[in-house]
Design a protein around this motif. Structure first.
Motif, PDB file in Angstrom:
ATOM      1  N   LYS A   2       0.833  -1.199   0.000  1.00  0.00           N
ATOM      2  CA  LYS A   2       0.000   0.000   0.000  1.00  0.00           C
ATOM      3  C   LYS A   2       0.870   1.252   0.000  1.00  0.00           C
ATOM      4  O   LYS A   2       1.859   1.332   0.726  1.00  0.00           O
ATOM      5  CB  LYS A   2      -0.921   0.034   1.217  1.00  0.00           C
ATOM      6  N   LYS A 169      -6.021   4.712 -16.984  1.00  0.00           N
ATOM      7  CA  LYS A 169      -5.020   3.831 -17.567  1.00  0.00           C
ATOM      8  C   LYS A 169      -5.128   3.951 -19.079  1.00  0.00           C
ATOM      9  O   LYS A 169      -6.132   3.551 -19.677  1.00  0.00           O
ATOM     10  CB  LYS A 169      -5.205   2.372 -17.136  1.00  0.00           C
ATOM     11  N   TRP A 174      -0.594   3.899 -16.031  1.00  0.00           N
ATOM     12  CA  TRP A 174      -1.536   4.464 -15.074  1.00  0.00           C
ATOM     13  C   TRP A 174      -1.182   5.924 -14.816  1.00  0.00           C
ATOM     14  O   TRP A 174      -0.014   6.247 -14.540  1.00  0.00           O
ATOM     15  CB  TRP A 174      -1.488   3.706 -13.760  1.00  0.00           C
ATOM     16  N   GLN A 197      -2.625   0.462  -4.293  1.00  0.00           N
ATOM     17  CA  GLN A 197      -2.310  -0.893  -3.850  1.00  0.00           C
ATOM     18  C   GLN A 197      -1.733  -1.690  -5.014  1.00  0.00           C
ATOM     19  O   GLN A 197      -2.310  -1.725  -6.108  1.00  0.00           O
ATOM     20  CB  GLN A 197      -3.569  -1.588  -3.320  1.00  0.00           C
ATOM     21  N   THR A 199      -0.607  -5.473  -5.950  1.00  0.00           N
ATOM     22  CA  THR A 199      -0.671  -6.881  -5.565  1.00  0.00           C
ATOM     23  C   THR A 199      -0.366  -7.719  -6.790  1.00  0.00           C
ATOM     24  O   THR A 199      -1.209  -7.880  -7.675  1.00  0.00           O
ATOM     25  CB  THR A 199      -2.060  -7.250  -5.027  1.00  0.00           C
ATOM     26  N   GLU A 202      -1.665  -6.755 -10.245  1.00  0.00           N
ATOM     27  CA  GLU A 202      -2.846  -5.905 -10.088  1.00  0.00           C
ATOM     28  C   GLU A 202      -2.482  -4.535  -9.526  1.00  0.00           C
ATOM     29  O   GLU A 202      -1.668  -4.408  -8.598  1.00  0.00           O
ATOM     30  CB  GLU A 202      -3.854  -6.576  -9.150  1.00  0.00           C
ATOM     31  N   ARG A 204      -4.491  -1.192  -8.002  1.00  0.00           N
ATOM     32  CA  ARG A 204      -5.784  -0.684  -7.546  1.00  0.00           C
ATOM     33  C   ARG A 204      -5.574   0.676  -6.902  1.00  0.00           C
ATOM     34  O   ARG A 204      -4.684   0.857  -6.070  1.00  0.00           O
ATOM     35  CB  ARG A 204      -6.413  -1.634  -6.535  1.00  0.00           C
ATOM     36  N   THR A 206      -7.610   3.774  -4.854  1.00  0.00           N
ATOM     37  CA  THR A 206      -8.836   4.158  -4.146  1.00  0.00           C
ATOM     38  C   THR A 206      -8.756   5.629  -3.762  1.00  0.00           C
ATOM     39  O   THR A 206      -7.952   6.008  -2.902  1.00  0.00           O
ATOM     40  CB  THR A 206      -9.035   3.313  -2.881  1.00  0.00           C
TER      41      THR A 206
END
Length: 241
Positions: A2, A169, A174, A197, A199, A202, A204, A206
């Motif tokens: 994170k 994206k 990104w 985040q 992972t 991936e 992500r 927020t």
């Protein structure tokens, strides 16, 4: 993995304090700050000390660069408005030695590798620190920038300057703007930030809008004799000058 994303804090320590209460920055892999840390809210030293204490990776914004000019005995033409200039002058006057050293050590951009991904921080855009990228900027412009970033191996670009949160994206890259942590212009006075985040493959993002103690900013502005227009700016979440 994170990562906390901040930008355009503008010396708003009460907003930073609210970020700290909401997220516990020490639990993040990194805190990334895309510049304009100083000027407008009057919490100059408190803001820099928060960033230093949380080991934030920071770059320079346009307001920061002008404060540096003043610290070096130089001047600037814009802004010429006295109500705006006083904010820069106060910042240069009030920064203590440690925080001045921190500011002078910052660069206009930063590239780093986290969780195997190349991330780049810019204030405006990869081409120009004063370019505004908005959520409404044509995709064609982002695609131009994406091509340049791919050639450098960069897959995530984080910017500030426009005070406009967005996540895009395009062209395999990104583009993230967390919005202004200290001075929003969209009529919503809440602070803006984002959590990235990573992972595996991936990504992500927020976005967050958080309440903070706006009246603490207003009170300090009044105590230090700043023009009344600034308290209205913070209460309304609008750029009024």
């Amino acid at each position: 993995m994170k990562i906390l994303l901040l930008a355009d804090i503008h010396s708003n320590f009460p907003a930073l304090s609210a970020v700290g209460r909401a997220f516990a920055p020490a639990t993040f892999e990194a805190v990334l700050n895309c510049g304009d840390s100083l000027v407008y809210a009057p919490f100059y030293n408190e803001t820099v000390e928060w960033l230093r204490d949380h080991h934030a990776i920071s770059i320079l914004g346009n307001t920061d660069r002008k404060v540096i000019k003043l610290l070096k005995g130089k001047d600037f033409k814009k802004p010429s408005n006295k109500e705006k200039r006083m904010m820069y002058l106060r910042a240069a006057e009030e920064l203590n030695t440690k925080n001045t050293t921190w500011l002078l050590g910052l660069k206009k951009e930063k590239k780093l590798k986290i969780s195997g991904r190349e991330i780049a921080l810019y204030h405006g855009s990869p081409d120009d620190p004063d370019e505004f990228l908005f959520n409404t900027t044509p995709d064609a412009r982002f695609l131009q920038l994406a091509e340049k970033m791919r050639r450098k191996g960069i897959s995530i670009v984080v910017t500030g300057h426009s005070h406009t949160p967005y996540v895009k994206k395009l062209g395999g890259v990104w583009f993230i703007n967390p919005g202004s942590t200290g001075r929003m212009f969209d009529g919503d006075p809440r602070l803006s930030c984002a959590v990235l985040q990573l992972t595996g493959a991936e990504v992500r993002v927020t976005p967050h809008r958080l309440e903070y103690d706006v009246e603490a900013v207003v009170k300090r502005l009044q105590q230090e004799g700043y023009p009344p227009v600034y308290k209205d700016m913070y209460r309304l979440g609008r750029k009024l000058n």
